[in-house]
Design a protein around this motif. Sequence first.
Motif, mmCIF file in Angstrom:
data_model
loop_
_atom_site.group_PDB
_atom_site.id
_atom_site.type_symbol
_atom_site.label_atom_id
_atom_site.label_comp_id
_atom_site.label_asym_id
_atom_site.label_seq_id
_atom_site.Cartn_x
_atom_site.Cartn_y
_atom_site.Cartn_z
ATOM 1 N N PHE A 93 0.835 -1.200 0.000
ATOM 2 C CA PHE A 93 0.000 0.000 0.000
ATOM 3 C C PHE A 93 0.870 1.251 0.000
ATOM 4 N N ASP A 94 1.882 1.278 0.877
ATOM 5 C CA ASP A 94 2.778 2.431 0.948
ATOM 6 C C ASP A 94 3.511 2.640 -0.374
ATOM 7 N N GLY A 95 3.906 1.547 -1.001
ATOM 8 C CA GLY A 95 4.579 1.652 -2.290
ATOM 9 C C GLY A 95 3.667 2.195 -3.370
ATOM 10 N N ALA A 96 2.411 1.816 -3.308
ATOM 11 C CA ALA A 96 1.451 2.257 -4.320
ATOM 12 C C ALA A 96 1.207 3.758 -4.243
ATOM 13 N N ILE A 97 1.067 4.288 -3.029
ATOM 14 C CA ILE A 97 0.720 5.709 -2.896
ATOM 15 C C ILE A 97 1.946 6.617 -2.909
ATOM 16 N N ALA A 98 3.149 6.036 -2.948
ATOM 17 C CA ALA A 98 4.371 6.845 -2.968
ATOM 18 C C ALA A 98 4.512 7.579 -4.297
ATOM 19 N N PRO A 99 5.092 8.783 -4.295
ATOM 20 C CA PRO A 99 5.307 9.513 -5.550
ATOM 21 C C PRO A 99 6.261 8.757 -6.471
ATOM 22 N N GLY A 100 6.180 9.089 -7.761
ATOM 23 C CA GLY A 100 7.140 8.530 -8.704
ATOM 24 C C GLY A 100 6.507 7.637 -9.739
#
Length: 277
Positions: A93-100
Amino acid sequence: MKMAQKHNVLTIALLALMAMVVTPVLAQEKTPNDPRLFTPGKLTVSTSEPSYPPWVLDNNPEAGEGFEAALVYALATELGFKKEDVVWVDVTFDGAIAPGPKAYDFSVQQISVTPDRAKVATFSDVYYQSDKAVIALPTSAVAGAKSFADLKAAKWGVAVGTTDFDYVTNVLGIADAAVFDDQAGVFQALQGGQIDATVAALPTALYATCCQVPEAKITAILPKDPKDEGLGLLFAYENPIVPWINEGLAALKSKGTIDELAKKYLIADPSIPEITQ
């Protein structure tokens, strides 16, 4: 031939050549071979590992069972993809919402559309907006609550940085809720008697009381969060395929497909009381 005439002929020839190159590319847009896809010919979708019911059944999105897994395959069919052309990748989840940039077309894992997230990612139109649910042990004082005032008498716990935390604080008016690093910590506190109750989106609560904290139950249904716009598919910021995906979602909504999937996977016991104020 005069120089001006030669120039015009060359210009026309160049434009014709460019048209021959550009036209096939444009013709493939909004098809499974759209060159704007992460992998043309495939619809690449990320979700979490593990994935939980009722969103994904048996931690196996490829089977197409569970609300979000079934939604992705219905959307893929609407856009012209075959089932075998849907590729799933694991992203937290954190990876999905991270910028980039993203190594997939979009992520689907109950991601709420929020203004802050929309600053670094682009969302599809909302595909589902859930009621909230109170999760408590049957022996808790909250089990018999009939109003927000009754709920305020309880000890609440929520995960930090979530829409559930915002809901408990801003909608229920609980100023002293215990804060935990994640939902697993919240459920452990509930089981250990450190808190009386927590709140979650209804589908999450259905799974929690079924499998994660089976000794707890959904004691009440609460209104939708007015500041939670609902769940959206998350894309890399300004991904150009978003309008096409939205067309597919709109078609599924108009056909009643999304409502049918919600009724199949996201229904609560109708006898659970509702608290509205």
